[in-house]
Scaffold this active site. Structure first.
Site, PDB file in Angstrom:
ATOM      1  N   CYS A 305       0.703  -1.782  -0.121  1.00  0.00           N
ATOM      2  CA  CYS A 305      -0.011  -0.049   0.431  1.00  0.00           C
ATOM      3  C   CYS A 305       1.319   1.597  -0.164  1.00  0.00           C
ATOM      4  O   CYS A 305       0.602   2.199  -0.265  1.00  0.00           O
ATOM      5  CB  CYS A 305      -1.099   0.142   1.420  1.00  0.00           C
ATOM      6  SG  CYS A 305      -0.265  -0.562   2.658  1.00  0.00           S
ATOM      7  N   ARG A 335       9.970 -10.779   0.244  1.00  0.00           N
ATOM      8  CA  ARG A 335      10.449 -10.791   1.801  1.00  0.00           C
ATOM      9  C   ARG A 335      11.135 -11.685   1.977  1.00  0.00           C
ATOM     10  O   ARG A 335      11.291 -12.992   1.237  1.00  0.00           O
ATOM     11  CB  ARG A 335       8.879 -10.524   2.676  1.00  0.00           C
ATOM     12  CG  ARG A 335       8.182  -9.394   2.342  1.00  0.00           C
ATOM     13  CD  ARG A 335       7.305  -9.863   3.470  1.00  0.00           C
ATOM     14  NE  ARG A 335       5.997  -8.288   3.318  1.00  0.00           N
ATOM     15  CZ  ARG A 335       5.510  -8.316   4.421  1.00  0.00           C
ATOM     16  NH1 ARG A 335       4.945  -9.212   5.553  1.00  0.00           N
ATOM     17  NH2 ARG A 335       3.734  -7.192   3.728  1.00  0.00           N
ATOM     18  N   GLU A 337      12.201 -14.195   3.657  1.00  0.00           N
ATOM     19  CA  GLU A 337      11.414 -14.699   4.684  1.00  0.00           C
ATOM     20  C   GLU A 337      12.379 -15.073   5.482  1.00  0.00           C
ATOM     21  O   GLU A 337      13.651 -15.317   5.164  1.00  0.00           O
ATOM     22  CB  GLU A 337      10.407 -15.573   4.205  1.00  0.00           C
ATOM     23  CG  GLU A 337       8.878 -14.457   3.843  1.00  0.00           C
ATOM     24  CD  GLU A 337       8.623 -14.155   5.466  1.00  0.00           C
ATOM     25  OE1 GLU A 337       9.189 -14.106   6.371  1.00  0.00           O
ATOM     26  OE2 GLU A 337       7.295 -13.567   4.836  1.00  0.00           O
ATOM     27  N   ARG A 346       4.600 -19.662   3.507  1.00  0.00           N
ATOM     28  CA  ARG A 346       5.978 -18.883   4.178  1.00  0.00           C
ATOM     29  C   ARG A 346       6.534 -19.256   2.422  1.00  0.00           C
ATOM     30  O   ARG A 346       7.622 -19.422   2.028  1.00  0.00           O
ATOM     31  CB  ARG A 346       6.810 -19.145   4.928  1.00  0.00           C
ATOM     32  CG  ARG A 346       7.309 -17.900   5.323  1.00  0.00           C
ATOM     33  CD  ARG A 346       7.960 -17.794   6.788  1.00  0.00           C
ATOM     34  NE  ARG A 346       6.754 -17.689   7.405  1.00  0.00           N
ATOM     35  CZ  ARG A 346       6.501 -16.537   7.881  1.00  0.00           C
ATOM     36  NH1 ARG A 346       6.372 -15.462   7.298  1.00  0.00           N
ATOM     37  NH2 ARG A 346       5.387 -16.378   8.582  1.00  0.00           N
ATOM     38  N   GLU A 354      -4.497  -5.782  -2.211  1.00  0.00           N
ATOM     39  CA  GLU A 354      -4.333  -4.967  -1.260  1.00  0.00           C
ATOM     40  C   GLU A 354      -5.580  -4.212  -1.940  1.00  0.00           C
ATOM     41  O   GLU A 354      -5.796  -3.490  -3.252  1.00  0.00           O
ATOM     42  CB  GLU A 354      -3.085  -4.442  -1.195  1.00  0.00           C
ATOM     43  CG  GLU A 354      -2.518  -3.464  -0.802  1.00  0.00           C
ATOM     44  CD  GLU A 354      -2.343  -4.097   1.019  1.00  0.00           C
ATOM     45  OE1 GLU A 354      -2.047  -5.207   1.327  1.00  0.00           O
ATOM     46  OE2 GLU A 354      -2.163  -2.806   1.512  1.00  0.00           O
ATOM     47  N   ASP A 415      -6.022  -9.729  12.576  1.00  0.00           N
ATOM     48  CA  ASP A 415      -5.328 -11.387  11.796  1.00  0.00           C
ATOM     49  C   ASP A 415      -6.290 -12.500  11.466  1.00  0.00           C
ATOM     50  O   ASP A 415      -7.119 -12.240  12.567  1.00  0.00           O
ATOM     51  CB  ASP A 415      -4.468 -11.398  12.532  1.00  0.00           C
ATOM     52  CG  ASP A 415      -2.878 -10.762  11.750  1.00  0.00           C
ATOM     53  OD1 ASP A 415      -1.869 -10.900  12.700  1.00  0.00           O
ATOM     54  OD2 ASP A 415      -2.939  -9.342  10.868  1.00  0.00           O
ATOM     55  N   GLU A 431      -1.404 -17.244   9.489  1.00  0.00           N
ATOM     56  CA  GLU A 431      -2.153 -15.867   8.927  1.00  0.00           C
ATOM     57  C   GLU A 431      -3.084 -15.710   7.837  1.00  0.00           C
ATOM     58  O   GLU A 431      -1.567 -16.310   7.077  1.00  0.00           O
ATOM     59  CB  GLU A 431      -1.343 -15.072   9.681  1.00  0.00           C
ATOM     60  CG  GLU A 431      -2.543 -13.688   9.291  1.00  0.00           C
ATOM     61  CD  GLU A 431      -1.282 -12.096   9.093  1.00  0.00           C
ATOM     62  OE1 GLU A 431      -0.175 -12.188  10.176  1.00  0.00           O
ATOM     63  OE2 GLU A 431      -1.106 -11.747   8.179  1.00  0.00           O
ATOM     64  N   ASN A 434      -4.936  -9.900   6.405  1.00  0.00           N
ATOM     65  CA  ASN A 434      -6.117  -8.936   7.530  1.00  0.00           C
ATOM     66  C   ASN A 434      -6.532  -8.569   7.612  1.00  0.00           C
ATOM     67  O   ASN A 434      -6.671  -7.301   6.116  1.00  0.00           O
ATOM     68  CB  ASN A 434      -4.218  -8.328   8.273  1.00  0.00           C
ATOM     69  CG  ASN A 434      -3.272  -7.422   7.548  1.00  0.00           C
ATOM     70  OD1 ASN A 434      -3.481  -6.930   6.767  1.00  0.00           O
ATOM     71  ND2 ASN A 434      -2.042  -7.762   8.255  1.00  0.00           N
ATOM     72  N   CYS A 460      -6.557  -1.062   5.481  1.00  0.00           N
ATOM     73  CA  CYS A 460      -5.834  -1.769   4.052  1.00  0.00           C
ATOM     74  C   CYS A 460      -5.760  -3.433   4.725  1.00  0.00           C
ATOM     75  O   CYS A 460      -6.030  -3.717   6.226  1.00  0.00           O
ATOM     76  CB  CYS A 460      -4.044  -1.088   4.004  1.00  0.00           C
ATOM     77  SG  CYS A 460      -2.991  -1.678   5.192  1.00  0.00           S
ATOM     78  N   ARG A 467      -2.115 -18.072   1.072  1.00  0.00           N
ATOM     79  CA  ARG A 467      -2.104 -18.346   1.840  1.00  0.00           C
ATOM     80  C   ARG A 467      -3.664 -18.867   2.008  1.00  0.00           C
ATOM     81  O   ARG A 467      -4.273 -19.623   3.048  1.00  0.00           O
ATOM     82  CB  ARG A 467      -2.167 -16.925   3.030  1.00  0.00           C
ATOM     83  CG  ARG A 467      -0.964 -15.869   3.540  1.00  0.00           C
ATOM     84  CD  ARG A 467      -0.355 -17.474   4.196  1.00  0.00           C
ATOM     85  NE  ARG A 467       1.345 -16.922   4.672  1.00  0.00           N
ATOM     86  CZ  ARG A 467       1.513 -16.228   5.009  1.00  0.00           C
ATOM     87  NH1 ARG A 467       0.782 -15.385   5.936  1.00  0.00           N
ATOM     88  NH2 ARG A 467       2.980 -15.636   5.625  1.00  0.00           N
TER      89      ARG A 467
HETATM   90  N1  SSA Z   1       6.483 -14.440   3.004  1.00  0.00           N
HETATM   91  C1  SSA Z   1       4.825 -14.274   2.923  1.00  0.00           C
HETATM   92  N2  SSA Z   1       4.136 -15.186   2.030  1.00  0.00           N
HETATM   93  C2  SSA Z   1       3.127 -15.018   1.265  1.00  0.00           C
HETATM   94  N3  SSA Z   1       1.631 -14.468   2.040  1.00  0.00           N
HETATM   95  C3  SSA Z   1       2.623 -13.462   2.830  1.00  0.00           C
HETATM   96  C4  SSA Z   1       3.387 -13.344   3.143  1.00  0.00           C
HETATM   97  N4  SSA Z   1       3.634 -11.747   4.203  1.00  0.00           N
HETATM   98  C5  SSA Z   1       2.359 -11.474   4.101  1.00  0.00           C
HETATM   99  N5  SSA Z   1       1.374 -12.467   3.647  1.00  0.00           N
HETATM  100  C6  SSA Z   1       0.262 -12.231   3.426  1.00  0.00           C
HETATM  101  O1  SSA Z   1       0.051 -10.647   3.112  1.00  0.00           O
HETATM  102  C7  SSA Z   1      -1.501 -10.379   4.283  1.00  0.00           C
HETATM  103  C8  SSA Z   1      -0.613  -9.118   5.041  1.00  0.00           C
HETATM  104  O2  SSA Z   1       0.543  -8.913   5.308  1.00  0.00           O
HETATM  105  S1  SSA Z   1       0.904  -7.782   6.451  1.00  0.00           S
HETATM  106  O3  SSA Z   1       2.357  -8.130   6.068  1.00  0.00           O
HETATM  107  O4  SSA Z   1       0.229  -8.805   7.365  1.00  0.00           O
HETATM  108  N6  SSA Z   1       0.735  -6.498   5.992  1.00  0.00           N
HETATM  109  C9  SSA Z   1       0.686  -5.351   4.945  1.00  0.00           C
HETATM  110  O5  SSA Z   1       1.559  -5.644   4.723  1.00  0.00           O
HETATM  111  C10 SSA Z   1      -0.550  -4.601   4.935  1.00  0.00           C
HETATM  112  N7  SSA Z   1       0.310  -3.472   4.343  1.00  0.00           N
HETATM  113  C11 SSA Z   1      -1.899  -5.488   4.576  1.00  0.00           C
HETATM  114  O6  SSA Z   1      -0.898  -6.235   3.370  1.00  0.00           O
HETATM  115  C12 SSA Z   1      -0.580 -11.091   5.117  1.00  0.00           C
HETATM  116  O7  SSA Z   1      -1.670 -11.878   5.761  1.00  0.00           O
HETATM  117  C13 SSA Z   1      -0.364 -12.741   4.054  1.00  0.00           C
HETATM  118  O8  SSA Z   1      -1.934 -12.793   3.937  1.00  0.00           O
HETATM  119 ZN    ZN Z   2      -1.509  -1.932   3.933  1.00  0.00          ZN
END
Ligand code: SSA
Ligand code: ZN
Length: 501
Positions: A305, A335, A337, A346, A354, A415, A431, A434, A460, A467
């Protein structure tokens, strides 16, 4: 014991100021209320010592947290400059800082860290003594205050660091009998639905998995976004530091982003030796490439976002435009991770819808509640999941390395979590998305105003498709016969994949 500031500095004057000694005496003597304005009774700053030596007015100022010594010295300058000018034609040319220490109460010492403008840090009987090396310009730029905030956050992290993430249950579906007990990622690989991509934490989705992801998207768009009036946009996916400074990510995102560096020049001659090296050795000379690329300009999409806000940045918007409701699904998020091989739940590269909305606090809270209602309908009546919702540390705090909850009520993150049967009865829930009300953080970070001058909030919601797929397939398996009728209608025929000999 509270904070203690101890600052020794001099006003450098344009000429010998000895003649002004008496005037200074009376000014400093009745500086009491000047140095306690804004502080609770008896907690202002005080001049412990002063004298005049030709073109230097030397002082030592002691203070607590309220009128901090460096603020006190600026207030004193403002007070005495006109008097010295008018009566003695002496100007103040600048402030020289000779020594500046801050004592901060702390139960424990901090680990060895390098902080700009801090020359020494030592822990002694319940407090950390900081020695700063700052000039007038750092004082004007509030650097000592930022150093103090940074140290206090680190001290706080020592205590809540041990505390588990904030989590309290908001709603939980009834338990559901889950016939399927296998790891969906393994099953998807076995059936050729997905294959590992060549990069860390990356998957290639075959026709079957792609159809599933598109079906989830279809549900989100048709059941939720269109009925609630969200309009599709395309947000940038290469994020420069400028955006992450305004979104707050620049405070702590470094361990987890994929950095992006441009070439120093696109002149083919500059790169010829690299191509030649590869053509001869069939090795990519990465260390030599490092010398030929510029500094990282930022990184790949992380929270999805933040870059949107450049679209509204600096604008004043008519009230009837609100609430602004948009969504983006134009590209991947990346990311770095934690290590090790994970399933699809993951990954380093993922696909997220978004959803973003902004308006008055009431409009933003209302939009969040509407989304929650629609999600409940989707998870209960279409996907028939076992799932729950919990109030947690806001995502934007977690991504700045903070814990706890927001001070503002109804600002925070919900979450959505679900059990993966293959992880066993006590397995960790995953999770899968969210919904967050982010308060005024983004509109104020990007200087967005509404015509009436009312405070703007935003929210957002991140829908992680990897997931959703992991949760749905872990609970329902990969055979459409085991899927809820509602969902099967939406997915249609799962297309053939490819077979390998
Ligand atoms: N490493 C990952 N692998 C897969 N899905 C992911 C990963 N990281 C985040 N997400 C997805 O992105 C969602 C939101 O990520 S968050 O970091 O919690 N929140 C944000 O970044 C906010 N900007 C909303 O997107 C998570 O609930 C998950 O569904
Ligand atoms: Zn966001």
């Amino acid at each position: 014991m509270d904070l203690e500031f101890d600052l020794s500095a001099s006003f450098r004057t344009s000429a010998d100021a000895s003649a002004a000694r008496d005037t200074l005496e009376s000014l400093f003597n009745d500086a009491e209320n000047l140095l306690s304005k804004g502080a609770p009774e008896g907690q202002g700053a005080r001049i412990a010592h002063w004298n005049v030596e030709e073109d230097r007015i030397n002082l030592q100022i002691l203070s607590g947290r309220y009128v901090r010594a460096h603020d006190a010295v600026l207030r004193l300058r403002k007070k005495i400059a006109p008097e010295l000018g008018k009566k003695f034609h002496v100007g103040i040319r600048g402030i020289e800082v000779h020594s500046f220490t801050i004592k901060i109460p702390s139960e424990a010492d901090l680990k060895e860290i390098k902080i700009p403008f801090v020359t020494n840090m030592e822990y002694k009987d319940g407090s950390i003594l900081l020695t700063l090396d700052v000039t007038e310009s750092e004082i004007e730029k509030r650097i000592p205050d930022r150093i103090l905030t940074l140290i206090e956050d680190k001290i706080a992290a020592l205590t809540y660091g041990g505390k588990a993430e904030h989590w309290n249950l908001l709603w939980q579906s009834e338990e559901k009998k889950q016939p399927f007990k296998l790891d969906p990622t393994q099953e998807m690989m076995k059936r050729g639905w997905i294959k590992r991509g060549a990069s860390r934490g990356q998957w290639i989705h075959g026709p079957q998995s792609t159809r599933l992801f598109r079906a989830f998207e279809k549900i989100v768009v048709e059941e939720l976004l269109e009925p609630l009036g969200y309009r599709e946009m395309m947000f940038p996916k290469l994020i420069p530091w400028e955006v992450w400074k305004k979104s707050g990510h620049a405070k702590g995102v470094y361990p987890e982003i994929y950095y992006v560096c441009p070439p120093k020049t696109r002149d083919p001659e500059y790169w010829e030796e690299i191509s030649d090296y590869y053509k001869v050795t069939h090795e990519v000379p990465v260390s030599r490439i490092k010398e030929k690329i510029g500094d990282p300009i930022g990184g790949m999409c992380y929270a999805q976002c933040p870059p949107f806000w450049v679209f509204l940045q600096g604008e004043t918007i008519a009230n009837d435009q609100f609430p602004i409701k948009v969504f983006d699904r134009s590209g991947t998020s990346h990311r770095y991770e934690s290590g090790g091989i994970h399933g699809m739940e993951r990954v380093d590269e993922f696909h997220r819808i978004e959803i973003l909305w902004t308006g008055t606090p009431e409009q933003v809270t209302k939009a969040s509640n509407q989304l929650q209602e629609k999600y409940k309908h989707i998870f209960n009546n279409i996907l028939d999941l076992e799932w729950r919702m919990a109030w947690v540390t806001p995502w934007f705090m977690a991504q700045e390395g903070l814990a706890g909850v927001s001070q503002q009520n109804d600002v925070g993150t919900i979450d959505y979590e679900a059990p993966l049967p293959y992880r066993g009865k006590d397995g960790e829930w995953l999770e899968f998305q969210n919904v967050s009300v982010n308060g005024n953080k983004y509109p104020s970070g990007f200087n967005v105003k509404c015509q009436s001058g009312e405070e703007l909030w935003s929210g957002c919601s991140g829908v992680g498709l990897e997931r959703w797929a992991s949760v749905f397939l872990a609970q329902k398996g990969l055979d459409p016969e085991g899927w809820p009728e509602e969902f099967r209608k939406i997915v249609g025929e799962i297309p053939e994949g490819f077979s390998f000999l």
